[in-house]
Design an enzyme around this catalytic site. Structure first.
Site, PDB file in Angstrom:
ATOM      1  N   ASP A 106      48.109  41.046  30.054  1.00 49.66           N
ATOM      2  CA  ASP A 106      48.625  42.355  29.647  1.00 49.66           C
ATOM      3  C   ASP A 106      48.909  42.383  28.135  1.00 49.66           C
ATOM      4  O   ASP A 106      49.583  41.503  27.591  1.00 49.66           O
ATOM      5  CB  ASP A 106      49.918  42.639  30.423  1.00 49.66           C
ATOM      6  CG  ASP A 106      50.368  44.082  30.288  1.00 49.66           C
ATOM      7  OD1 ASP A 106      50.360  44.792  31.310  1.00 49.66           O
ATOM      8  OD2 ASP A 106      50.726  44.487  29.170  1.00 49.66           O
TER       9      ASP A 106
ATOM     10  N   ARG B 229      50.824  44.000  26.417  1.00 54.00           N
ATOM     11  CA  ARG B 229      52.211  44.222  25.987  1.00 54.00           C
ATOM     12  C   ARG B 229      53.067  42.962  26.022  1.00 54.00           C
ATOM     13  O   ARG B 229      54.226  42.975  25.593  1.00 54.00           O
ATOM     14  CB  ARG B 229      52.844  45.294  26.884  1.00 54.00           C
ATOM     15  CG  ARG B 229      52.109  46.632  26.839  1.00 54.00           C
ATOM     16  CD  ARG B 229      52.526  47.531  27.986  1.00 54.00           C
ATOM     17  NE  ARG B 229      52.113  46.968  29.282  1.00 54.00           N
ATOM     18  CZ  ARG B 229      52.350  47.554  30.465  1.00 54.00           C
ATOM     19  NH1 ARG B 229      52.991  48.704  30.497  1.00 54.00           N
ATOM     20  NH2 ARG B 229      51.951  46.985  31.588  1.00 54.00           N
TER      21      ARG B 229
ATOM     22  N   CYS C  25      53.639  45.176  35.811  1.00 46.95           N
ATOM     23  CA  CYS C  25      52.379  44.417  35.787  1.00 46.95           C
ATOM     24  C   CYS C  25      51.331  45.157  36.618  1.00 46.95           C
ATOM     25  O   CYS C  25      51.553  45.458  37.792  1.00 46.95           O
ATOM     26  CB  CYS C  25      52.612  43.015  36.348  1.00 46.95           C
ATOM     27  SG  CYS C  25      51.124  41.983  36.335  1.00 46.95           S
TER      28      CYS C  25
HETATM   29 ZN   LIG Z   1      50.518  41.765  34.150  1.00 45.05          ZN
END
Ligand SMILES: [Zn+2]
Length: 210
Positions: A41, A43, A101
Site C-alpha cells: 500500500d 500510504r 488495507c
Molecule cells: Zn494493505
C-alpha cells in the site's frame, strides 16, 4: 510521471549532499538491524513512519503484508526473509499491517476477485487470518482481520527454517504492528506470535492452514 524526475533532481541537489557521508559508508556496507515486512500500500512508507535512515531497514512489501508459510520450492518473499536473517543477521523482524488495507477489506467483505485471479490466489495466504477472525466472532470486521492477519503472518514467518533457527537461538525478535493511516499512530500488538513462534505445533498449524 514528471514529478518523479523532479524528485530525483531535488534529491540529488538538496538531500544527497546532506547525507553524503552516510551514503559513502553505505556504498560498501549493508548491515540493517531490522527486517520490515509491510503492505505494498502506497500510504504505508516504512522509513517515513519509523523515521529511519537509508541502511537501517531491510524491507519486504507484499499485498496484505502476507508471508507465505515455508514450503518446498521458494519464492521472493522466502528469499528475502532468509537473506535478511541468515546473511544480514537482522535482530528484529516487524510485520506491519495497516488500517483500511485493500487486501484485508476484500477478504473481510468477500469481494468478487474473479477478475484478479492472481490476487485471489495470493490472498489465500490469509486463510488462517480469516479463520481466526471468524472464530473470534468478528467475521466481516476489517480492523479485526488486519490484527489477526499480522499475528497469522508472524506465525507463517516462524515456519521458515532461517527464522525458526534464529528464534531458537534467541538471535531475533518478532514484532507485530498496525499502522493507522488517519492519525499516524503505530499500535504494537501483544507478543502472541513471538511467544508461540518457536513451538512446532504453531508452525505446523500455520503451514497446514496455508
Ligand atoms: Zn494493505
Amino acid at each position: 510521471m514528471p514529478h518523479l524526475a523532479e524528485g530525483i533532481a531535488r534529491f540529488q541537489r538538496e538531500v544527497f549532499p546532506v547525507h553524503a557521508g552516510l551514503f559513502a559508508h553505505l556504498a560498501t556496507a549493508h548491515r540493517p538491524g531490522t527486517l520490515f515486512i509491510g503492505c505494498s500500500d502506497a500510504r504505508v512508507v516504512p522509513e517515513l513512519i519509523t523515521q529511519t535512515d537509508p541502511g537501517e531497514l531491510f524491507v519486504v512489501r507484499t499485498a496484505g503484508n502476507l508471508v507465505p508459510a515455508h514450503a518446498p520450492g521458494t519464492d521472493g518473499v522466502a528469499a528475502g526473509v532468509e537473506y535478511a536473517v541468515t546473511v544480514l543477521g537482522v535482530r528484529d523482524i516487524v510485520v506491519c499491517g495497516h488500517s483500511a488495507c485493500g487486501a484485508m477489506t476484500a477478504l473481510a467483505e468477500g469481494h468478487d476477485l474473479t477478475g484478479a485471479p492472481a490476487v485471489a490466489a495470493w490472498l489465500r495466504h490469509a486463510d488462517a487470518s480469516l479463520a481466526r477472525t471468524a472464530a473470534a466472532g468478528r467475521a466481516g470486521d476489517v480492523a479485526a482481520l488486519v490484527r489477526e492477519n499480522v499475528a497469522a503472518q508472524l506465525a507463517n514467518l516462524a515456519t521458515h527454517p532461517s527464522v525458526a533457527r534464529a528464534l531458537a537461538g534467541g538471535e531475533v525478535r518478532l514484532h507485530g504492528w498496525v499502522f493507522h493511516i488517519a492519525d499516524g499512530t503505530v499500535e504494537e500488538l501483544p507478543a502472541v506470535a513471538t511467544a508461540t513462534a518457536p513451538r512446532a505445533g504453531a508452525a505446523t498449524g500455520a503451514r497446514a492452514a496455508a
